[in-house]
Scaffold this motif. Structure first.
Motif, PDB file in Angstrom:
ATOM      1  N   LEU A 172      27.642  24.469  -9.933  1.00 58.38           N
ATOM      2  CA  LEU A 172      26.358  24.575 -10.637  1.00 58.38           C
ATOM      3  C   LEU A 172      25.472  25.633  -9.994  1.00 58.38           C
ATOM      4  O   LEU A 172      25.489  25.809  -8.778  1.00 58.38           O
ATOM      5  N   ALA A 173      24.691  26.320 -10.830  1.00 52.60           N
ATOM      6  CA  ALA A 173      23.788  27.356 -10.328  1.00 52.60           C
ATOM      7  C   ALA A 173      22.512  27.384 -11.157  1.00 52.60           C
ATOM      8  O   ALA A 173      22.563  27.323 -12.382  1.00 52.60           O
ATOM      9  N   GLY A 174      21.374  27.442 -10.501  1.00 49.32           N
ATOM     10  CA  GLY A 174      20.106  27.611 -11.183  1.00 49.32           C
ATOM     11  C   GLY A 174      19.632  26.388 -11.948  1.00 49.32           C
ATOM     12  O   GLY A 174      18.910  26.527 -12.934  1.00 49.32           O
ATOM     13  N   CYS A 175      20.013  25.200 -11.519  1.00 57.52           N
ATOM     14  CA  CYS A 175      19.553  23.989 -12.198  1.00 57.52           C
ATOM     15  C   CYS A 175      18.051  23.836 -12.001  1.00 57.52           C
ATOM     16  O   CYS A 175      17.501  24.208 -10.976  1.00 57.52           O
ATOM     17  N   HIS A 176      17.390  23.281 -13.002  1.00 59.81           N
ATOM     18  CA  HIS A 176      15.934  23.220 -13.009  1.00 59.81           C
ATOM     19  C   HIS A 176      15.378  22.067 -12.194  1.00 59.81           C
ATOM     20  O   HIS A 176      14.436  22.231 -11.443  1.00 59.81           O
TER      21      HIS A 176
ATOM     22  N   GLY B 273       9.526  19.883 -23.200  1.00 65.00           N
ATOM     23  CA  GLY B 273       8.799  18.971 -22.341  1.00 65.00           C
ATOM     24  C   GLY B 273       9.028  19.363 -20.892  1.00 65.00           C
ATOM     25  O   GLY B 273       9.510  20.461 -20.612  1.00 65.00           O
ATOM     26  N   VAL B 274       8.727  18.468 -20.005  1.00 65.86           N
ATOM     27  CA  VAL B 274       8.843  18.743 -18.574  1.00 65.86           C
ATOM     28  C   VAL B 274       9.764  17.711 -17.934  1.00 65.86           C
ATOM     29  O   VAL B 274       9.611  16.512 -18.158  1.00 65.86           O
ATOM     30  N   PHE B 275      10.725  18.182 -17.150  1.00 70.37           N
ATOM     31  CA  PHE B 275      11.556  17.316 -16.324  1.00 70.37           C
ATOM     32  C   PHE B 275      10.990  17.331 -14.909  1.00 70.37           C
ATOM     33  O   PHE B 275      10.609  18.386 -14.399  1.00 70.37           O
ATOM     34  N   VAL B 276      10.965  16.163 -14.271  1.00 69.27           N
ATOM     35  CA  VAL B 276      10.540  16.058 -12.879  1.00 69.27           C
ATOM     36  C   VAL B 276      11.495  15.113 -12.166  1.00 69.27           C
ATOM     37  O   VAL B 276      11.660  13.966 -12.591  1.00 69.27           O
TER      38      VAL B 276
ATOM     39  N   ASP C 194      22.284   7.386  -3.565  1.00 69.64           N
ATOM     40  CA  ASP C 194      23.297   7.357  -2.505  1.00 69.64           C
ATOM     41  C   ASP C 194      24.679   7.754  -3.015  1.00 69.64           C
ATOM     42  O   ASP C 194      25.506   8.225  -2.244  1.00 69.64           O
ATOM     43  N   THR C 195      24.932   7.554  -4.305  1.00 69.75           N
ATOM     44  CA  THR C 195      26.275   7.768  -4.834  1.00 69.75           C
ATOM     45  C   THR C 195      26.385   8.848  -5.907  1.00 69.75           C
ATOM     46  O   THR C 195      27.481   9.310  -6.195  1.00 69.75           O
ATOM     47  N   HIS C 196      25.252   9.236  -6.545  1.00 68.08           N
ATOM     48  CA  HIS C 196      25.299  10.186  -7.650  1.00 68.08           C
ATOM     49  C   HIS C 196      24.144  11.176  -7.590  1.00 68.08           C
ATOM     50  O   HIS C 196      23.117  10.916  -6.964  1.00 68.08           O
ATOM     51  N   ALA C 197      24.324  12.288  -8.280  1.00 68.96           N
ATOM     52  CA  ALA C 197      23.248  13.263  -8.476  1.00 68.96           C
ATOM     53  C   ALA C 197      23.243  13.639  -9.953  1.00 68.96           C
ATOM     54  O   ALA C 197      24.288  13.657 -10.607  1.00 68.96           O
ATOM     55  N   LEU C 198      22.056  13.911 -10.486  1.00 71.40           N
ATOM     56  CA  LEU C 198      21.894  14.349 -11.873  1.00 71.40           C
ATOM     57  C   LEU C 198      21.060  15.619 -11.866  1.00 71.40           C
ATOM     58  O   LEU C 198      19.944  15.627 -11.348  1.00 71.40           O
ATOM     59  N   PHE C 199      21.616  16.697 -12.415  1.00 68.02           N
ATOM     60  CA  PHE C 199      20.932  17.985 -12.487  1.00 68.02           C
ATOM     61  C   PHE C 199      20.634  18.314 -13.944  1.00 68.02           C
ATOM     62  O   PHE C 199      21.389  17.943 -14.836  1.00 68.02           O
ATOM     63  N   THR C 200      19.536  19.038 -14.198  1.00 64.38           N
ATOM     64  CA  THR C 200      19.221  19.477 -15.556  1.00 64.38           C
ATOM     65  C   THR C 200      19.409  20.978 -15.672  1.00 64.38           C
ATOM     66  O   THR C 200      19.084  21.726 -14.748  1.00 64.38           O
ATOM     67  N   GLY C 201      19.932  21.394 -16.837  1.00 70.05           N
ATOM     68  CA  GLY C 201      20.063  22.812 -17.161  1.00 70.05           C
ATOM     69  C   GLY C 201      20.776  23.633 -16.107  1.00 70.05           C
ATOM     70  O   GLY C 201      21.203  23.133 -15.090  1.00 70.05           O
ATOM     71  N   GLN C 202      20.950  24.877 -16.377  1.00 69.82           N
ATOM     72  CA  GLN C 202      21.348  25.909 -15.441  1.00 69.82           C
ATOM     73  C   GLN C 202      20.614  27.152 -15.915  1.00 69.82           C
ATOM     74  O   GLN C 202      19.827  27.083 -16.852  1.00 69.82           O
ATOM     75  N   TYR C 203      20.865  28.284 -15.306  1.00 64.85           N
ATOM     76  CA  TYR C 203      20.088  29.486 -15.615  1.00 64.85           C
ATOM     77  C   TYR C 203      19.847  29.681 -17.104  1.00 64.85           C
ATOM     78  O   TYR C 203      18.731  29.685 -17.563  1.00 64.85           O
ATOM     79  N   ASP C 204      20.900  29.883 -17.875  1.00 65.06           N
ATOM     80  CA  ASP C 204      20.745  30.196 -19.293  1.00 65.06           C
ATOM     81  C   ASP C 204      21.245  29.077 -20.202  1.00 65.06           C
ATOM     82  O   ASP C 204      21.523  29.307 -21.366  1.00 65.06           O
TER      83      ASP C 204
END
Length: 93
Positions: free
Chosen positions: A16-20, A70-73, A26-36
């Motif tokens: 992954l690159a450029g996630c917003h 909208g906005v992710f935080v 402890d067990t998982h990660a959730l990323f939104t979007g990438q560059y484009d």
């Protein structure tokens, strides 16, 4: 990606690159979007030793419409999304 716990650093190579935004438990990660990429695309990673393979997920409203304009935080294990109409949160625990 790296996590810090009990004075130890754990690294997790990922393509992954450029996630917003992101949320991490402890067990998982959730990323939104990438560059484009579409902002309604998300990527779930199961944290374990070695390289982690992100699983794509679509981030949608309860009616199936994509979360856009909208906005992710990210805050700890929670990822929040809010716009003029609503506020949603997902927890990775």
């Amino acid at each position: 990606m790296a996590t810090f716990a009990e004075f130890n650093i754990h690294t997790y190579p990922t393509p992954l690159a450029g996630c917003h935004q992101f949320a991490v438990s402890d067990t998982h990660a959730l990323f939104t979007g990438q560059y484009d990429h579409d902002t309604s695309m998300g990527y779930v990673l199961k944290l374990r030793e070695g390289e982690v393979a992100p699983q794509p997920v679509k981030l949608v409203f309860p009616n199936g419409a994509p979360l856009r304009d909208g906005v992710f935080v990210g805050c700890g294990a929670q990822l929040h999304f809010f716009d003029q109409r609503a506020w949603f949160a997902v927890c990775l625990r």
